[in-house]
Design a protein around this motif. Structure first.
Motif, mmCIF file in Angstrom:
data_model
loop_
_atom_site.group_PDB
_atom_site.id
_atom_site.type_symbol
_atom_site.label_atom_id
_atom_site.label_comp_id
_atom_site.label_asym_id
_atom_site.label_seq_id
_atom_site.Cartn_x
_atom_site.Cartn_y
_atom_site.Cartn_z
ATOM 1 N N VAL A 206 -61.532 7.546 -56.073
ATOM 2 C CA VAL A 206 -62.659 8.382 -55.650
ATOM 3 C C VAL A 206 -63.596 7.606 -54.735
ATOM 4 C CG1 VAL A 206 -64.061 7.795 -57.685
ATOM 5 C CG2 VAL A 206 -64.487 9.933 -56.444
ATOM 6 N N THR A 207 -64.133 8.288 -53.742
ATOM 7 C CA THR A 207 -65.163 7.707 -52.900
ATOM 8 C C THR A 207 -66.443 7.588 -53.712
ATOM 9 O OG1 THR A 207 -64.232 8.733 -50.917
ATOM 10 C CG2 THR A 207 -66.506 7.971 -50.791
ATOM 11 N N CYS A 208 -66.942 6.359 -53.876
ATOM 12 C CA CYS A 208 -68.202 6.165 -54.605
ATOM 13 C C CYS A 208 -69.341 5.807 -53.660
ATOM 14 C CB CYS A 208 -68.041 5.090 -55.680
ATOM 15 S SG CYS A 208 -67.662 3.452 -55.049
ATOM 16 N N GLY A 209 -69.066 5.613 -52.385
ATOM 17 C CA GLY A 209 -70.060 5.300 -51.370
ATOM 18 C C GLY A 209 -69.320 4.950 -50.096
ATOM 19 N N ALA A 210 -69.934 4.924 -48.973
ATOM 20 C CA ALA A 210 -71.303 5.336 -48.731
ATOM 21 C C ALA A 210 -71.326 6.847 -48.445
ATOM 22 C CB ALA A 210 -71.852 4.579 -47.526
ATOM 23 N N GLY A 211 -72.527 7.423 -48.553
ATOM 24 C CA GLY A 211 -72.635 8.839 -48.283
ATOM 25 C C GLY A 211 -73.895 9.423 -48.893
ATOM 26 N N LEU A 212 -73.936 10.740 -48.993
ATOM 27 C CA LEU A 212 -75.062 11.443 -49.596
ATOM 28 C C LEU A 212 -74.942 11.348 -51.114
ATOM 29 C CD1 LEU A 212 -74.938 14.679 -47.388
ATOM 30 C CD2 LEU A 212 -76.382 12.649 -47.051
ATOM 31 N N ILE A 213 -75.973 10.846 -51.761
ATOM 32 C CA ILE A 213 -75.903 10.582 -53.197
ATOM 33 C C ILE A 213 -75.483 11.809 -54.005
ATOM 34 C CG2 ILE A 213 -77.368 10.218 -55.236
ATOM 35 C CD1 ILE A 213 -76.445 7.667 -54.131
ATOM 36 N N GLY A 214 -76.144 12.938 -53.771
ATOM 37 C CA GLY A 214 -75.817 14.145 -54.532
ATOM 38 C C GLY A 214 -74.384 14.578 -54.327
ATOM 39 N N ALA A 215 -73.916 14.498 -53.089
ATOM 40 C CA ALA A 215 -72.537 14.876 -52.780
ATOM 41 C C ALA A 215 -71.552 13.916 -53.446
ATOM 42 C CB ALA A 215 -72.330 14.894 -51.268
ATOM 43 N N LEU A 216 -71.827 12.625 -53.346
ATOM 44 C CA LEU A 216 -70.951 11.623 -53.952
ATOM 45 C C LEU A 216 -70.859 11.795 -55.469
ATOM 46 C CD1 LEU A 216 -72.177 8.482 -51.987
ATOM 47 C CD2 LEU A 216 -69.830 9.345 -51.958
ATOM 48 N N LEU A 217 -71.981 12.126 -56.096
ATOM 49 C CA LEU A 217 -72.005 12.258 -57.554
ATOM 50 C C LEU A 217 -71.057 13.340 -58.055
ATOM 51 C CD1 LEU A 217 -75.791 11.769 -58.369
ATOM 52 C CD2 LEU A 217 -73.892 10.374 -59.211
ATOM 53 N N VAL A 218 -70.869 14.380 -57.257
ATOM 54 C CA VAL A 218 -69.944 15.445 -57.659
ATOM 55 C C VAL A 218 -68.520 14.888 -57.767
ATOM 56 C CG1 VAL A 218 -68.951 17.684 -57.045
ATOM 57 C CG2 VAL A 218 -71.386 17.232 -56.621
ATOM 58 N N GLY A 219 -68.092 14.158 -56.730
ATOM 59 C CA GLY A 219 -66.751 13.584 -56.753
ATOM 60 C C GLY A 219 -66.592 12.519 -57.813
ATOM 61 N N VAL A 220 -67.597 11.635 -57.935
ATOM 62 C CA VAL A 220 -67.528 10.548 -58.915
ATOM 63 C C VAL A 220 -67.488 11.100 -60.336
ATOM 64 C CG1 VAL A 220 -68.815 8.610 -59.915
ATOM 65 C CG2 VAL A 220 -68.584 8.799 -57.433
ATOM 66 N N SER A 221 -68.336 12.065 -60.638
ATOM 67 C CA SER A 221 -68.370 12.646 -61.991
ATOM 68 C C SER A 221 -67.047 13.326 -62.339
ATOM 69 C CB SER A 221 -69.520 13.659 -62.102
ATOM 70 O OG SER A 221 -70.764 13.043 -61.878
ATOM 71 N N THR A 222 -66.493 14.046 -61.364
ATOM 72 C CA THR A 222 -65.221 14.728 -61.583
ATOM 73 C C THR A 222 -64.089 13.718 -61.795
ATOM 74 O OG1 THR A 222 -65.965 16.545 -60.174
ATOM 75 C CG2 THR A 222 -63.612 16.430 -60.653
ATOM 76 N N ALA A 223 -64.085 12.667 -60.991
ATOM 77 C CA ALA A 223 -63.047 11.643 -61.115
ATOM 78 C C ALA A 223 -63.133 10.933 -62.463
ATOM 79 C CB ALA A 223 -63.170 10.637 -59.980
ATOM 80 N N LYS A 224 -64.339 10.657 -62.901
ATOM 81 C CA LYS A 224 -64.505 10.005 -64.209
ATOM 82 C C LYS A 224 -63.996 10.904 -65.338
ATOM 83 C CE LYS A 224 -68.937 8.819 -63.944
ATOM 84 N NZ LYS A 224 -70.217 8.137 -64.293
ATOM 85 N N ALA A 225 -64.295 12.192 -65.232
ATOM 86 C CA ALA A 225 -63.833 13.131 -66.254
ATOM 87 C C ALA A 225 -62.308 13.203 -66.290
ATOM 88 C CB ALA A 225 -64.425 14.517 -65.990
ATOM 89 N N LEU A 226 -61.693 13.260 -65.124
ATOM 90 C CA LEU A 226 -60.228 13.300 -65.065
ATOM 91 C C LEU A 226 -59.612 12.011 -65.597
ATOM 92 C CD1 LEU A 226 -59.571 14.964 -61.582
ATOM 93 C CD2 LEU A 226 -58.843 15.844 -63.801
#
Length: 337
Positions: A81-101
């Motif tokens: 999963v991309t954890c950075g760099a980027g928009l924090i709110g947008a990144l958190l969606v991907g990071v949270s989903t990846a952690k759950a999976l």
């Protein structure tokens, strides 16, 4: 070699993407849900709106990627999963989903840098490419020259000191009243114009002896040119302005990238990032490579812009090297090398 199946997840800006890649090289699926039409009305990406749309799109996009690849979630070897760099709110969606999976499937979680992942687009597009080589990374948020010594070994030898090249394209497009995203709009308009405007007159912008870039001066020069013309009642030819700006923007990218290749004794030059889809940049880089007898490579446009295949590719190489392995404490980072 055992096959490693990696699911990549990308949500750093305004594209929600998931991809399934084998051994960092073979794409089984690469699904991208773009928000361009949503943000176009605002003239650029609105972070909160981007985050909300990622939240709605992320699960359907992942499901579609797995279905298109013909891969069951249990068959995955890791989640990148991309954890950075980027928009924090947008990144958190991907990071949270990846952690759950990762947690639910009991699979390794690999944290990937968006900037470094762009380089991997060339591995996907050119199966015979191996390090070392010089790579120009040029996009809306990043402009740098990277010496790639290994699949997970990248050294930035030059970067922008202010605006990224892609950011300058977007701002000039806004000055001309062009639609978002500005880069493709400038590219299309420039093709119909002539590069006959000297924004700096006798004071040419200095490229400097290092490998760094600066685009704030060029951006300001274009703004001043437009304002001065308006105040004097002179008509501006938008196509000529776009063509002239493009030549100024591209020239240092080409010159410094190939100078770096010579200095480090490397005969392969690659390019990646959203701006690498620019037709003038591709043409100038190709011409220079032919003159200097250097191999020049770049990915197809779909692998230049934000997508999860490049994330899955780099995640594979990091997994093999034991680099970037993360746990449930992984967080998003707005800036990341």
């Amino acid at each position: 070699m055992d096959e490693k199946i990696i699911l990549g997840i990308e949500s750093s800006c305004d594209e929600t993407s998931a991809s399934v890649v084998i051994n960092g090289r073979r794409i089984l699926s690469n699904v991208i849900a773009s928000q361009i039409d949503i943000h176009k009305r605002f003239g650029g990406v609105v972070p909160e709106i981007a985050s909300r749309n990622h939240t709605m799109a992320i699960i359907p996009v992942i499901d579609e990627a797995l279905t298109a690849a013909g891969v069951r979630p249990e068959a995955l070897d890791a989640v990148g999963v991309t954890c950075g760099a980027g928009l924090i709110g947008a990144l958190l969606v991907g990071v949270s989903t990846a952690k759950a999976l990762s947690f639910a499937l009991n699979k390794p979680l690999v944290a990937v840098s968006h900037t470094r992942a762009h380089v991997a687009g060339n591995y996907l597009a050119h199966p015979d490419l191996e390090p070392p080589f010089i790579c120009l990374v040029v996009s809306g948020g990043h402009t740098s020259i990277v010496r790639v010594d290994g699949y997970t070994e990248q050294t930035v030898i030059g970067a922008t000191t202010d605006d990224a090249c892609g950011e300058a394209f977007d701002k000039v497009a806004r000055i001309l009243g062009l639609d978002y995203p500005g880069g493709p709009a400038i590219d299309k308009l420039a093709a119909t114009g002539a590069a006959n405007i000297d924004f700096f007159k006798n004071a040419k912008p200095s490229g400097g002896g290092d490998y760094n870039f600066s685009y704030s001066g060029l951006k300001t020069a274009v703004i001043n040119y437009v304002h001065n013309a308006e105040q004097a009642g002179r008509k501006i030819n938008p196509a000529d302005l776009a063509a002239s700006f493009s030549e100024y923007a591209v020239a240092p990218l080409v010159a410094k990238t190939f100078r770096a290749a010579r200095e480090y004794g490397l005969n392969t030059v690659a390019m990646c990032g959203g701006v690498s889809a620019n037709t003038l940049l591709r043409r100038r880089m190709t011409e220079r490579a032919e003159r200097e007898r250097v191999r020049f490579l770049y990915p197809p446009t779909v692998l230049c812009t934000d997508n999860a295949a490049i994330v899955a590719s780099l995640a594979y190489y990091q997994l093999q090297a034991g680099i970037g392995l993360a746990d449930l404490t992984l967080n998003a980072q707005a800036t990341l090398a």
